[in-house]
Design an enzyme around this catalytic site. Structure first.
Site, PDB file in Angstrom:
ATOM      1  N   ALA A  63      62.852  43.933  44.077  1.00 33.08           N
ATOM      2  CA  ALA A  63      61.518  43.903  43.526  1.00 33.08           C
ATOM      3  C   ALA A  63      60.990  42.588  43.988  1.00 33.08           C
ATOM      4  O   ALA A  63      61.320  41.671  44.529  1.00 33.08           O
ATOM      5  CB  ALA A  63      61.543  43.892  41.984  1.00 33.08           C
ATOM      6  N   GLY A 102      65.661  47.031  43.190  1.00 29.01           N
ATOM      7  CA  GLY A 102      64.796  48.140  43.763  1.00 29.01           C
ATOM      8  C   GLY A 102      64.900  48.882  45.134  1.00 29.01           C
ATOM      9  O   GLY A 102      64.658  49.943  45.344  1.00 29.01           O
ATOM     10  N   GLU A 105      67.566  51.540  44.539  1.00 27.73           N
ATOM     11  CA  GLU A 105      67.016  52.416  43.681  1.00 27.73           C
ATOM     12  C   GLU A 105      65.978  53.369  44.761  1.00 27.73           C
ATOM     13  O   GLU A 105      65.923  54.293  44.664  1.00 27.73           O
ATOM     14  CB  GLU A 105      66.103  51.964  42.790  1.00 27.73           C
ATOM     15  CG  GLU A 105      66.902  51.215  41.499  1.00 27.73           C
ATOM     16  CD  GLU A 105      66.224  50.573  40.345  1.00 27.73           C
ATOM     17  OE1 GLU A 105      66.506  50.990  39.369  1.00 27.73           O
ATOM     18  OE2 GLU A 105      65.513  49.998  40.620  1.00 27.73           O
ATOM     19  N   GLU A 125      70.273  43.103  39.339  1.00 25.51           N
ATOM     20  CA  GLU A 125      69.350  42.842  37.949  1.00 25.51           C
ATOM     21  C   GLU A 125      70.016  41.858  36.847  1.00 25.51           C
ATOM     22  O   GLU A 125      69.387  41.155  36.379  1.00 25.51           O
ATOM     23  CB  GLU A 125      68.479  43.793  37.308  1.00 25.51           C
ATOM     24  CG  GLU A 125      67.502  44.461  38.518  1.00 25.51           C
ATOM     25  CD  GLU A 125      68.128  45.340  39.650  1.00 25.51           C
ATOM     26  OE1 GLU A 125      67.282  46.186  40.165  1.00 25.51           O
ATOM     27  OE2 GLU A 125      69.367  45.687  39.461  1.00 25.51           O
TER      28      GLU A 125
END
Length: 698
Positions: A63, A102, A105, A125
């Site tokens: 992210a 992310g 993901e 994370e």
């Protein structure tokens, strides 16, 4: 079309390329670009299959954490992932570099994944006090099963491509992301292979649904070192949702867990620590563009505990080492310990089986300081007295090649004084490693008065190369960490004279989150060291001296402030110590009182913060966050409390200044009076963080 994401067509294959250097982070622009390009590829009848790749050195590495704490920008990542997952045409993620957070993901929302053999895939994370917030906890267990998913999500460490292939996270290892991804899409189209949406595939969850202990045992194994942390347990719960709930409900619960953590004090502290570590590598007052000197070989003087640990750190990073001692016997002992340490790590699976031999081969062991001639960096790790250090540096001046960086691994001594023993003070600085040096991450880099800018840059660069966290500090007694620790030590000793017991003080400190209390730490280090030093300086410390006079030197003699059963390192309270303290107080005419845990915590922590304020005032540390980095990586300060200066801001500087003034008066100790900087910030209602913000603005 987007600036940072573009769509190209190679006949029937649409290629979506993310190009947002340096790490293709999932900023709003990248999210929007992926969404736009996927929609365009789906709408183009000529495109039959889609490959998602990244330009530069890596796949999407996570992210954009600069967006944290700010109002969300559209599109949300989950909307982008739904678009990918619901594409009627196959979407393949072709991974190189790292697919983290992310980034992984995004790859999990694709129907298939391929990767180059050096790629790393992970959901880290938890290291920022968070859990994956865009379906990672729901899709990864469906891809690899809950056991490996728990290991990756609760532990936060990535896996390599070979393990990803073995566990079904990727379909194939390819040569290059663009060519390999495109070839894989063509193969899918030729075989007419059905799309695999992880959200609809519960086959890898079946075993854990039938026997929940598969999941709970994996969680127990991964959380046993997570004392005090919230995120690992919340992350484990989220993986459990994949087993217990339909996909959409699991996704909703994951999001709730993420939002709760992102607003928590722990995650704020952990994200602060993440940025503080990066900030610490920026050296104040060094001209822009200053280049590091090349370091191809390092010489280390001393093969004892510190020298051996430092040598291991360099060999671990593939840097050749000349290890120098005064005699063959000391060399043999040092090398034997290093070999044993590496073999033990290999036996645990921490390093490959052939690593110990490879690393030992990088170490050349010799007798005599004259052998430093071919080293670009010389680190002295000899006995901690000024006379010995000065003698060594005088000889280094004679034998080290011109331009070699000369570093002292000292924890207290004045580097300016040491540098005077040479004709090249510009090449001299401190590199203070922490014990055990092959494990502890901190390296305090001490800038002396005459240290050249490129010497500082060299030390910071090489520290990072050997996986240390560098923090640049100035010259003073004890630098940053030990100078602050000395204030805590002074108070812990005083508390014994007022009625507290070692086990009460240590319990308060460990409950706060520190790995050890001051008295257990003293026992580990050896109480005789401080005793000898006090005798040299003509100082008395009645309780500590009485323990040493009774032959209680700590763990090495089986008793110190605590007693230790044979072969055990667990401290046990000892009634004899209580008796010895009582007798000492009686002899000195001191009265005991009940000391509260709250007072102990304040007197352990606030004087350190006060000393931190003085360190900032004197310019010994450039930023409050540098002090925090020293404590996080050198002294085991709990990461979820962000460091002493960050924690002080959360407590409130006015409260801390008031309590220090109170204790200064109550205990008749003027050294506890609040430092001028602390007083000023408290009076203005400001924080230590405001200093950093002000200096950035300037």
């Amino acid at each position: 079309m987007s600036e940072v994401v573009k769509l190209e067509r190679h006949d029937e294959v649409g290629i979506v390329t993310v190009n947002s250097p340096p790490v293709n982070a999932l900023s709003a622009a990248v999210r929007g670009g992926i969404l736009e390009c996927i929609k365009a590829a789906v709408a183009d009848p000529a495109i039959k299959g889609i490959v998602l790749i990244c330009a530069g050195r890596t796949f999407i590495a996570g992210a954009d954490i600069t967006e944290f704490g700010k109002p969300p920008k559209a599109p949300a990542l989950n909307d982008v992932l739904s678009e990918i997952e619901n594409s009627p045409k196959p979407v393949v993620a072709a991974i190189h570099g790292t697919a983290l957070g992310g980034g992984l993901e995004v790859a999990l929302a694709c129907h298939f994944r391929v990767a180059v053999k050096e790629a790393k895939l992970g959901l880290p994370e938890v290291k920022l006090g968070l859990l994956p917030g865009a379906g990672g906890t729901q899709r990864l267990p469906r891809a690899v099963g809950p056991e490996l998913a728990v290991k990756m999500i609760v532990g936060g460490d990535p896996i390599g491509a070979a393990e990803a292939l073995k566990n079904g996270l990727i379909e194939e290892i390819v040569e290059g992301p663009a060519s390999g991804g495109e070839a894989f899409v063509r193969k899918l189209l030729a075989e007419k292979r059905p799309l695999r949406r992880l959200r609809d595939d519960d086959s890898r969850l079946a075993a854990a649904k039938a026997d929940r202990s598969i999941f709970t045992n994996a969680v127990a194994a991964m959380t046993k070192k997570s004392r005090g942390l919230e995120a690992p347990f919340a992350a484990a719960d989220a993986v459990g949702y994949a087993i217990d709930f339909p996909f959409d409900e699991g996704l909703k619960k994951e999001r709730e867990g993420f939002l709760k953590l992102v607003a928590s004090d722990q995650s704020k502290a952990q994200r602060y620590a993440f940025f503080a570590e990066r900030e610490a590598a920026k050296i104040a007052g060094v001209p822009e563009g200053t280049k590091s000197r090349p370091v191809n070989r390092v010489a280390i003087l001393g093969a004892g505990t510190m020298g051996g640990g430092i040598a291991m750190s360099f060999a671990n990073a593939g840097v050749p080492v000349t290890l120098i001692e005064t005699g063959e016997e000391q060399l043999k002992r040092g090398l034997g310990i290093m070999q044993k340490n590496w073999e033990a790590t290999a036996a645990r699976g921490g390093i490959p089986a052939d690593a110990p031999a490879k690393r030992m081969a990088l170490i050349t062991s010799v007798v005599g300081i004259e052998n430093v001639g071919d080293a670009d960096l010389v680190i002295e790790a000899v006995f901690e007295t000024m006379a010995v250090k000065k003698e060594v540096f005088g000889k280094l001046d004679q034998f080290a090649k011109p331009g070699a960086v000369l570093a002292s691994n000292t924890s207290y001594l004045n580097i300016d004084e040491i540098a005077k023993s040479t004709k090249r003070p510009q090449d001299v600085l401190g590199m203070h490693f922490f014990s055990p040096a092959n494990v502890m991450k901190l390296c305090e880099i001490v800038r002396a008065d005459k240290t050249a800018p490129d010497v500082l840059v060299t030390a910071v660069t090489i520290a990072r190369k050997i996986a240390k966290v560098p923090a640049v500090v100035g010259v003073c007694d004890g630098f940053v960490g030990n100078r602050m620790l000395a204030q805590r030590g002074k108070q812990s000793e005083k508390l014994l004279f007022e009625g507290a017991l070692p086990q009460q003080v240590d319990a308060v400190v460990t409950k706060f989150g520190m790995p050890m209390g001051p008295f257990a730490m003293g026992d580990l280090a050896g109480l005789d060291i401080g005793w000898r030093s006090r005798k040299d300086r003509g100082i008395k410390s009645e309780i500590a001296d009485a323990l040493c006079e009774a032959g209680r030197f700590g763990q090495k003699t089986g008793k110190g402030y605590y007693k230790y059963e044979a072969g055990s390192r667990s401290p046990l309270p000892d009634p004899e110590v209580e008796k010895l303290i009582d007798e000492t107080l009686l002899r000195l005419g001191r009265k005991k009182r009940a000391v509260s845990d709250e007072e102990i915590l304040e007197r352990m922590m606030y004087p350190m913060i006060n000393e931190g304020a003085k360190i900032l005032e004197e310019g010994i540390a450039a930023r409050p966050s540098d002090i925090d980095v020293v404590w996080l990586y050198g002294y085991g300060w709990p990461i979820y409390r962000g460091g002493p200066m960050f924690w002080a801001d959360t407590v409130g500087l006015k409260h801390i200044a008031d309590r220090l003034a109170f204790y200064a008066k109550e205990t008749n100790d003027p050294s506890l009076e609040p430092a001028p900087l602390l007083k000023k910030l408290a009076a203005e209602g400001k924080t230590f963080a405001s200093l950093a913000a002000a200096s950035k603005a300037a």
